[in-house]
Design an enzyme around this catalytic site. Sequence first.
Site, PDB file in Angstrom:
ATOM      1  N   SER A 112      21.690  -7.491   4.914  1.00  0.00           N
ATOM      2  CA  SER A 112      20.786  -7.490   3.757  1.00  0.00           C
ATOM      3  C   SER A 112      21.263  -6.410   2.770  1.00  0.00           C
ATOM      4  CB  SER A 112      19.351  -7.229   4.204  1.00  0.00           C
ATOM      5  OG  SER A 112      19.290  -5.988   4.857  1.00  0.00           O
ATOM      6  N   CYS A 125       1.147   5.646 -16.282  1.00  0.00           N
ATOM      7  CA  CYS A 125       0.010   5.192 -15.480  1.00  0.00           C
ATOM      8  C   CYS A 125      -0.643   6.385 -14.770  1.00  0.00           C
ATOM      9  CB  CYS A 125       0.442   4.096 -14.524  1.00  0.00           C
ATOM     10  SG  CYS A 125      -0.942   3.052 -14.073  1.00  0.00           S
ATOM     11  N   HIS A 174       2.589   0.431 -17.954  1.00  0.00           N
ATOM     12  CA  HIS A 174       3.923   0.621 -17.364  1.00  0.00           C
ATOM     13  C   HIS A 174       5.009   0.139 -18.334  1.00  0.00           C
ATOM     14  CE1 HIS A 174       2.809   1.793 -13.259  1.00  0.00           C
ATOM     15  NE2 HIS A 174       1.764   1.004 -13.416  1.00  0.00           N
ATOM     16  N   GLU A 204       7.977   0.773 -18.354  1.00  0.00           N
ATOM     17  CA  GLU A 204       9.270   0.564 -17.677  1.00  0.00           C
ATOM     18  C   GLU A 204       9.544  -0.905 -17.342  1.00  0.00           C
ATOM     19  OE1 GLU A 204       6.638   2.073 -16.381  1.00  0.00           O
ATOM     20  OE2 GLU A 204       6.458   1.810 -14.216  1.00  0.00           O
TER      21      GLU A 204
HETATM   22  N1  GLN Z   1      -3.669   5.161  -8.725  1.00  0.00           N
HETATM   23  C1  GLN Z   1      -3.938   4.980 -10.105  1.00  0.00           C
HETATM   24  C2  GLN Z   1      -4.892   3.812 -10.330  1.00  0.00           C
HETATM   25  O1  GLN Z   1      -5.064   2.994  -9.490  1.00  0.00           O
HETATM   26  C3  GLN Z   1      -2.658   4.771 -10.889  1.00  0.00           C
HETATM   27  C4  GLN Z   1      -1.923   3.528 -10.514  1.00  0.00           C
HETATM   28  C5  GLN Z   1      -0.499   3.503 -11.023  1.00  0.00           C
HETATM   29  O2  GLN Z   1       0.061   4.529 -11.368  1.00  0.00           O
HETATM   30  N2  GLN Z   1       0.103   2.341 -11.033  1.00  0.00           N
HETATM   31  O3  GLN Z   1      -5.489   3.714 -11.375  1.00  0.00           O
END
Ligand code: GLN
Length: 562
Positions: free
Chosen positions: A43, A410, A536, A538
Site C-alpha cells: 500500500s 477552523c 477550511h 486549504e
Molecule cells: N473542534 C472544532 C469544532 O468542532 C473545530 C473543528 C475543526 O477544526 N475542523 O468546531
Amino acid sequence: MFAMACHGAIELGPKMAGTGCPSITSFSSGLMKYIFVTGGVVSSLGKGLTSAALGALLEQRGLTVRLQKFDPYLNVDPGTMSPFQHGEVYVLNDGAETDLDLGHYERFTCGELSRLNNLTSGQVYETVLTKERRGDYLGATVQVIPHVTDIIKERIYAGGSEDVDVLITELGGTIGDIEGLPFLEAMRQFALEVGRDDVLFLHCTLLPYLKAAGELKTKPSQQSVAKLREIGIQPHILVCRTEQPMNNEMRRKLSLFCNVPVKAVIEEMDVETSIYELPLALKAENIDDLVIEHLGLDAPDNDMKVWHDVVRRLKAPGHKVEIGVVGKYIELQDAYKSVYESITHAGIANDASVRVIRIDAEDIEKDPAKYLASLDGILIPGGFGDRGTEGKIIAAKFARENNIPYFGLCLGMQIAVIEFARNVAGLENANSTEFDPHTPHPVIDIMQDQKDLTTKGGNMRLGACPCELADDSFSIHAYGMKTISERHRHRYEFNNTYLDQLKNAGLRIGGINPERQLVEIVEMPDHPWYVGVQFHPEFQSKPNAAHPLFANFIAAALKYKK
Ligand code: GLN
C-alpha cells in the site's frame, strides 16, 4: 453522516489568481472512456497521485476528466476515522467527507467532485441492505454477484456526466485484499458491458531494490499481475514505482511476464523536489500517448506549460520563509495534507520556498519563545478534542503580541477568539464548550439549531457556505471580492452573545455568513496580518492558483521577516 450543510449548489470558491485550470480548447469526443487504477505489492504506492497526475496530463490535451475513488473499507465514509488511521478527511463543496486522495484529484485537475466520487464498501452494503429490507429484491437471494457488484457498477456509470470524456476510477488497497474483490469483479463486468476498447486498466506496482544483489526485483509485480489476471483483468499499462532507473532488460522482463507491451511498462521514480513534478515525469514516459492510443481518443499533444511553470518556480525560489504549524498530529505526514500543500502553493505564488516547522502544541506550554520566536509566521490548523489547546492559545497570544503573521484554520480561529477573550477582553477562563463545558464565558459554543441536530444524530456544519467580507479587512484585500464561498467541517461556532463585547475590545469581524449571521472570520486590526477563519480554505488551493488567504499569509510572513 447527517449534516447541516448551508445549501446545495453553490458557486465555486474565491476568486484566485486565475482558476488554476488551463485555458485550453476541449476536444470532447462525446463518448465516455474509463480508466481503472489498481495497486499491487504494497500500500502507499502513490496510486492517488499517479491517478491525479494522469488526469492532469489528459486535461492538458483538452479532455474533460473526472476522478473517483473506491475504498474497500467498511466505514461509510472516513468522517469518523482518526487521522492516525486515515490521514486527513477531505471535504467537498457538497459536504461529503472523503478520502484524502480526492484532495489530490482536485489539486491536479479542474472538475468539481461530489459525494458520488468516493464510494466505500460501507456505502455499498448500506445501499444493498436498505434495498433488501424494503423488499426491492422481490424475494431473491441477495448476493455479492450480482447485487453488490451492480451497486458498484451503477456508481461507475454515475461518476462522470455527459460532458466528461474520461473517468478515472482508483481502487484503494492492494490486489489480494479480500475486501477489494467485489470492486475488481465489478470493474471486470463493467469492461465487458461497455466494450473493451473504451476501458483501460492501469496497475501500479513496486520494484523493490535489493542492495546486496544490486538489483531491482520484478517477481512481486509478476505475482500481483497474475492475481489480477486470475480474476479476469489484464492490465494494459504497468506503472512501476522504483528508487533506481529501470534498464531495457528489466522492461522486457516485466513485459514478458506481465503480458504488457514493453512501451507500456512505465517507470515512476521518486520525484526530486515535489509531487508536482509527477505529471511531467509521467509525460516523459509517454503515458498520455499510450492512454490516448488505447482509448482511441483524438486529443492533440500539449507543451505542458502550466506544469513546467509550476516546477520551475518550485525549484528556483527567490526567497525563503519559515512557518510554524502548531498542531496535535504533527508527526503524521498526512493529517494536515491539504494545509501543507496550500502552503507550498502560496510559496509558489510568492516566489519563495517555505520551510514548515512542525510544532507539537503540548511542547509550547513550557517555553513558548524557544519554539516560536524565530518564526516568520504561525499557523494553527483544524482539530478536535482538548489535547494541546492551551499550547495553541499560547501560540496565538505569542503571534498577537509579537506581531508575527498568524493564520488560524477552523479550530485555529476558535483558539484566536478564546485567546483574545481571555487576554484582551478580560473574560477570565473564557473557552469553547468543547474543551470546558462549564466555562463561565463560552465564547465558542454549539448553536441552538445545531444542538437540535445533535439529537437527530449529526451536528456538523459541512460543505460550502457563503461568507460576506468586511470592508477594509485583510480578507477582502486578499480575495478582492465581497462574497466568497468556503468549505466547513466543524460543530462549534463563535458565540454571538459575546459579539459586541469582543468587538468593543478591538476584535475585527472579517466575514459573516449572511444566512445565519455566523462569524466566519476574525482579524486583529493593529497587526501586520492576523486572520482566523471558521472554514477550511486549504480545500480550495491549487499549485498554479494558490488560495488568496494562504498567498497573503506567506506574503505577510515575507514582508515582516526578521
Ligand atoms: N473542534 C472544532 C469544532 O468542532 C473545530 C473543528 C475543526 O477544526 N475542523 O468546531
